[in-house]
Scaffold this motif. Sequence first.
Motif, short mmCIF file in Angstrom:
data_model
loop_
_atom_site.label_atom_id
_atom_site.label_comp_id
_atom_site.label_asym_id
_atom_site.label_seq_id
_atom_site.Cartn_x
_atom_site.Cartn_y
_atom_site.Cartn_z
N VAL A 1 0.86 -1.18 0.00
CA VAL A 1 0.00 0.00 0.00
C VAL A 1 0.90 1.23 0.00
O VAL A 1 1.77 1.37 0.86
CB VAL A 1 -0.94 0.02 1.22
CG1 VAL A 1 -1.87 1.23 1.14
CG2 VAL A 1 -1.74 -1.27 1.32
N GLU A 2 0.67 2.09 -0.96
CA GLU A 2 1.50 3.30 -1.11
C GLU A 2 0.59 4.51 -1.22
O GLU A 2 -0.43 4.48 -1.93
CB GLU A 2 2.37 3.18 -2.36
CG GLU A 2 3.32 4.34 -2.59
CD GLU A 2 4.13 4.17 -3.86
OE1 GLU A 2 4.95 5.06 -4.15
OE2 GLU A 2 3.93 3.16 -4.56
N VAL A 3 0.94 5.56 -0.50
CA VAL A 3 0.18 6.80 -0.55
C VAL A 3 1.02 7.86 -1.24
O VAL A 3 2.12 8.19 -0.78
CB VAL A 3 -0.22 7.27 0.87
CG1 VAL A 3 -1.02 8.58 0.78
CG2 VAL A 3 -1.03 6.21 1.58
N ARG A 4 0.52 8.36 -2.36
CA ARG A 4 1.18 9.45 -3.08
C ARG A 4 0.26 10.66 -3.07
O ARG A 4 -0.80 10.64 -2.44
CB ARG A 4 1.49 9.02 -4.52
CG ARG A 4 2.42 7.83 -4.62
CD ARG A 4 2.68 7.47 -6.08
NE ARG A 4 3.43 6.24 -6.21
CZ ARG A 4 3.65 5.62 -7.37
NH1 ARG A 4 3.18 6.14 -8.51
NH2 ARG A 4 4.34 4.49 -7.40
N ALA A 5 0.67 11.72 -3.73
CA ALA A 5 -0.13 12.94 -3.76
C ALA A 5 -1.51 12.64 -4.35
O ALA A 5 -1.61 12.28 -5.52
CB ALA A 5 0.58 14.02 -4.58
N GLU A 6 -2.54 12.72 -3.52
CA GLU A 6 -3.93 12.54 -3.93
C GLU A 6 -4.18 11.18 -4.59
O GLU A 6 -5.06 11.04 -5.44
CB GLU A 6 -4.39 13.66 -4.86
CG GLU A 6 -4.42 15.03 -4.19
CD GLU A 6 -5.14 16.06 -5.03
OE1 GLU A 6 -5.18 15.90 -6.26
OE2 GLU A 6 -5.68 17.00 -4.45
N VAL B 1 -3.99 6.66 -3.64
CA VAL B 1 -3.60 5.49 -2.87
C VAL B 1 -3.46 4.33 -3.85
O VAL B 1 -4.37 4.08 -4.66
CB VAL B 1 -4.64 5.14 -1.78
CG1 VAL B 1 -4.24 3.85 -1.06
CG2 VAL B 1 -4.78 6.28 -0.78
N ILE B 2 -2.32 3.63 -3.81
CA ILE B 2 -2.05 2.54 -4.74
C ILE B 2 -1.87 1.25 -3.96
O ILE B 2 -1.01 1.16 -3.07
CB ILE B 2 -0.79 2.82 -5.59
CG1 ILE B 2 -0.93 4.15 -6.33
CG2 ILE B 2 -0.54 1.68 -6.57
CD1 ILE B 2 0.33 4.56 -7.05
N VAL B 3 -2.69 0.25 -4.27
CA VAL B 3 -2.56 -1.09 -3.68
C VAL B 3 -1.98 -2.00 -4.76
O VAL B 3 -2.52 -2.09 -5.87
CB VAL B 3 -3.91 -1.63 -3.20
CG1 VAL B 3 -3.77 -3.06 -2.70
CG2 VAL B 3 -4.48 -0.74 -2.10
N THR B 4 -0.86 -2.65 -4.45
CA THR B 4 -0.18 -3.53 -5.40
C THR B 4 -0.25 -4.97 -4.94
O THR B 4 0.12 -5.30 -3.81
CB THR B 4 1.29 -3.12 -5.57
OG1 THR B 4 1.36 -1.76 -6.03
CG2 THR B 4 1.99 -4.01 -6.59
N LEU B 5 -0.74 -5.84 -5.82
CA LEU B 5 -0.76 -7.29 -5.59
C LEU B 5 0.22 -7.92 -6.57
O LEU B 5 0.12 -7.69 -7.77
CB LEU B 5 -2.16 -7.85 -5.82
CG LEU B 5 -3.32 -7.20 -5.07
CD1 LEU B 5 -4.64 -7.86 -5.44
CD2 LEU B 5 -3.11 -7.25 -3.56
N ARG B 6 1.15 -8.72 -6.07
CA ARG B 6 2.14 -9.37 -6.93
C ARG B 6 1.80 -10.85 -7.09
O ARG B 6 1.23 -11.47 -6.19
CB ARG B 6 3.55 -9.20 -6.35
CG ARG B 6 3.94 -7.72 -6.25
CD ARG B 6 5.41 -7.52 -5.93
NE ARG B 6 5.73 -6.10 -5.87
CZ ARG B 6 6.05 -5.36 -6.93
NH1 ARG B 6 6.11 -5.93 -8.12
NH2 ARG B 6 6.30 -4.06 -6.80
N ASN B 7 2.16 -11.41 -8.26
CA ASN B 7 1.74 -12.77 -8.58
C ASN B 7 2.87 -13.78 -8.56
O ASN B 7 2.72 -14.90 -9.06
CB ASN B 7 1.05 -12.80 -9.95
CG ASN B 7 1.93 -12.26 -11.07
OD1 ASN B 7 3.16 -12.25 -10.96
ND2 ASN B 7 1.33 -11.82 -12.16
N THR B 8 4.03 -13.44 -7.99
CA THR B 8 5.16 -14.36 -7.91
C THR B 8 5.06 -15.20 -6.65
O THR B 8 4.99 -14.67 -5.55
CB THR B 8 6.50 -13.59 -7.91
OG1 THR B 8 6.55 -12.75 -9.06
CG2 THR B 8 7.67 -14.56 -7.94
N SER B 9 5.03 -16.51 -6.79
CA SER B 9 4.84 -17.40 -5.65
C SER B 9 5.96 -17.26 -4.64
O SER B 9 7.14 -17.09 -4.99
CB SER B 9 4.76 -18.86 -6.13
OG SER B 9 4.69 -19.74 -5.03
#
Length: 626
Positions: free
Chosen positions: A384-389, A391-399
């Motif tokens: 979870v990353e908060v940037r200017a205005e 919010v980015i949620v990143t899901l990675r698919n590498t086991s």
Amino acid sequence: MANPQFDVTPFLTQVEGQHFDRKSMLEGPPAAKRARDRRELWRQAAEYVAAFANADGGVLLLGVEDDGSVTGHQLPPEAVDALLAAPQTRLDPPQPPGSTVSHDGVELIVFDVPAEDVPVQLIDNGFPLRVGDKTVRARETQIAAAKQQGMYESWESRRSSCSLEDFDRKLLARARSGAGLSALSDEEYLLKRKLADQRGSRIVLRRAAELLFARHDPDHSNAGVRVFRVIGTARRFGPEHNVEERPRIEGSLPQVLDEAHEVVSGLLRRPSRLVGMRFQEMPEYPDFAWREALHNAVAHRDYAIQGSGTEMWLFEDRMEVVSAGGLPEGVTLEEVLRLERVHRSRNPRIVRVLVDLGFAKDQGEGIPRMFAEMEDAFLPRPEVEVRAERVIVTLRNTSTLTASDRHFVARLGNADLSRQEFRALLMAHRRGRVDNAALRSVTGLDTLRASHLLRGLRDRELLTLHARGGDSFYTLTPAVREHVSESLRGADRGELSDGSGGAARADRGELPADRGELPADRGELPADRGELPTDVQRMIDGLGFRPRKERLRTVIEAICAARGWTTSGEIARFLRFSQRNLGGRHLAPMVEAGRLVRRYPDNPTHPKQAYRASGPEAPSEEEHHE
């Protein structure tokens, strides 16, 4: 006072959360239930009503057990009346009273609590606040600030130019049904959810109602979702442009979410992933995880920002879900990453209706489960990353499965374990320990079921309990650790399934499997497995580590039926099992049960004692698997 308009059915199986709680009105052992103390019931009802009113509203249902069973109450009519009036007599300002409802002839108590405009105090005992599935104490100023931001200052609270004729009546009916309010009119539901205000004989709608129920696109330039597919792991521009944008998804928020689910599901690949003890084709991200990220982005974004909206970026190695606006005021990134349940919603009206419609989980439950689902799929922790205005949620698919994990899976792949039991053992292997809370987070079990499962694995000598009171935990037993260590010492013994759905299992033909028992007497020559029919050999190979008692005895019976008189040493060698444990634990009880007969029945300890099946034929392989 009976309330025929309220339908309790949707709540009997609903998980407790931000907008719902259930409580029993009885106490004592199952066979001797008695009524709870009346004063305690009155105090608890008032406290929970105040907590819901200080948040976004909610439903308190009394007379239902934690497992959803309906038990009702044993109170006389005057005590029921006093309980229903508790929100009026014990709260400041007074709140609406409760009501009685009937389910299958059993009377229940329900408090359907609207969100209050001002802080509500439990007289002489502070200001309760609902946070996730807990009721906590808060400061009056804290509650007032949250209400000012969410109920008055947010974009969703502004007046809409739409009329009720502009709304999708079927969608409204679906929301009313999900809330247990089918008996209400559309106008009454909108007023109850603070999506409209009464102005004389007419109602004035708010922007939240427009976003949720407009038949045509709401009056917002970026209320929809944009989906992008990136060929590679980074965006490129110019001649190397590698981004494909799908048609923009627009409409009411429920329509947007439904269509986004369909579009993204069609873009996800299906690699082979470990599911329980087998590798199967599965979506590259758990359904709940990416949908929860999307639902959060839509429900909690800042709709005052119209220059950008919700975006989903599908890269080769990850998915990014981008929400317009930062975190709501009063919520920190550290709290989110610690999976703390916090109550601060930018759009409380939208969130509540999305719960009614079944899109959103009650606030506080979804994010912890999203993290748990990724872990359960052996994928990295969400970022979870908060940037200017934004919010980015990143899901990675590498086991995240390691070589050690794969050996563990291969070694226990044939064990007689449920998926949840296997998950507990694998967690103990990966983390060095497993406890009740950790198991609940990845399996969804409640506390009692998780305890029962862990105790069962302890009783089967697969886990060792380290009693520390509330901090108790379990580790793998020495026998299991040795079993896995032997696999790691072997050469390529842990080959896994190729994803075709076969069990992940070691090649049992290379080395004998150590079942973790005491060694058999090595003074005898090993029995020739070739003496056994092929179907019986397959039954032995399918036993796995620490087979259950009945399954093992079925195989013993098959061996003795196939060979006739067979000594305990020969049986132990066929099974690669401990001769010392075989006689007392299995052979003697099988003789007593009439499944085996002794060659020397009058002398059980005869040095040449042998056994054969009492029936004329060996159990079939089908009977063994049953």
